[in-house]
Design a protein around this motif. Structure first.
Motif, PDB file in Angstrom:
ATOM      1  N   THR A   3       3.668  62.618  58.436  1.00  0.00           N
ATOM      2  CA  THR A   3       3.390  61.664  57.369  1.00  0.00           C
ATOM      3  C   THR A   3       3.290  60.284  57.997  1.00  0.00           C
ATOM      4  OG1 THR A   3       5.716  61.187  56.888  1.00  0.00           O
ATOM      5  CG2 THR A   3       4.703  63.038  55.726  1.00  0.00           C
ATOM      6  N   GLN A 125       3.314  71.708  55.428  1.00  0.00           N
ATOM      7  CA  GLN A 125       3.405  70.471  54.662  1.00  0.00           C
ATOM      8  C   GLN A 125       3.710  70.781  53.200  1.00  0.00           C
ATOM      9  OE1 GLN A 125      -0.369  68.528  55.504  1.00  0.00           O
ATOM     10  NE2 GLN A 125       0.508  67.449  57.268  1.00  0.00           N
ATOM     11  N   LEU A 130       7.441  64.506  50.354  1.00  0.00           N
ATOM     12  CA  LEU A 130       7.011  63.125  50.528  1.00  0.00           C
ATOM     13  C   LEU A 130       7.960  62.171  49.810  1.00  0.00           C
ATOM     14  CD1 LEU A 130       3.170  63.548  50.005  1.00  0.00           C
ATOM     15  CD2 LEU A 130       4.372  63.192  52.165  1.00  0.00           C
ATOM     16  N   GLU A 134       4.966  57.566  51.594  1.00  0.00           N
ATOM     17  CA  GLU A 134       4.441  58.532  52.551  1.00  0.00           C
ATOM     18  C   GLU A 134       3.301  59.353  51.954  1.00  0.00           C
ATOM     19  OE1 GLU A 134       8.410  59.539  55.212  1.00  0.00           O
ATOM     20  OE2 GLU A 134       7.863  60.823  53.527  1.00  0.00           O
TER      21      GLU A 134
END
Length: 249
Positions: A3, A125, A130, A134
């Motif tokens: 990120t 991911q 997040l 990010e």
């Protein structure tokens, strides 16, 4: 997890705070806060020209497996493919130029305007991971971005072996020894690179906006969730408009 804080991007990607709660799911992630340029992929040539956007259609990328790699072709050609796949085939790549830079790039899979956009992910991911500002994207350290099939990486490795044999040296530079002439033919803006002559599998390579950085990639989907377009925003424009540079008066 790869990120990057949004402050590393220029223009809108730097100016807009895309705060996303860590509990937000993929469907809740508001990609419009990462890019106001998604309409570039759907506007007509006439509308783009009126916005001072130059369209460059550079040819078809050959996706032999349908597993797409979006990366810096010199630093990360072996980057994992995106999780979402498309049917194998040849798909047109379009670049959008503004202020003398490549502002964005896209692959078109089917006609139509996307009704929903989502951030493109690679394996491992998780949108839920997040925090704050990010987002996921790919790093650029050689001033270039690309689209290619995951299988094409093996052809790049084969080309490297060929160049080593031709030079009788293990010291090669893929840019200088292979890519530079192809890019120079197009004013260093782009190239449709075929690593091995006669082999299916090529690489759409293009200048990454203002150069090195960290850039998001988006899927544009139809109402049924079918991919219509893959889009990379290099943060050169705001609101899909090239008439005024971001941050300008």
């Amino acid at each position: 997890m790869s990120t990057w804080p949004m402050r590393t991007l220029r223009g809108l990607l730097c100016a807009v705070a895309a705060w996303v709660p860590s509990s937000a799911g993929a469907d809740e992630f508001d990609v419009s806060k990462l890019s106001s340029n998604l309409d570039l992929a759907s506007l007509s040539d006439a509308d783009l020209a009126a916005r001072s956007i130059t369209v460059l259609r550079i040819g078809n990328v050959e996706l032999t497996s349908g597993r797409i790699v979006a990366s810096d072709p010199l630093v990360g050609p072996g980057r994992p493919a995106l999780v979402r796949t498309v049917p194998p085939g040849d798909y047109p790549v379009t670049l959008y130029e503004a202020f003398g830079r490549i502002a964005a790039g896209s692959i078109r899979f089917a006609e139509g305007k996307p009704v929903r956009w989502e951030l493109a992910l690679i394996p491992g991911q998780d949108i839920n991971a997040l925090k704050g500002e990010e987002f996921f994207g790919y790093p650029v350290d050689a001033g270039l971005g690309c689209y290619m099939d995951a299988d094409t990486y093996a052809l790049i490795q084969e080309r490297e072996k060929q160049v080593r044999a031709e030079k009788s040296s293990s010291d090669i530079n893929y840019y200088d020894d292979v890519l530079a002439p192809e890019l120079e033919a197009n004013k260093d803006k782009y190239a449709m690179h075929r690593p091995v002559a006669g082999e299916r599998g090529n690489v759409a390579i293009f200048w990454s906006g203002w150069g090195d950085g960290f850039y998001p990639v988006f899927w544009g989907l139809d109402a049924g969730g079918r991919p219509l377009v893959l889009f990379t925003d290099f943060g050169v424009t705001e609101n899909a408009d090239g008439r005024r540079e971001p941050g300008g008066e």
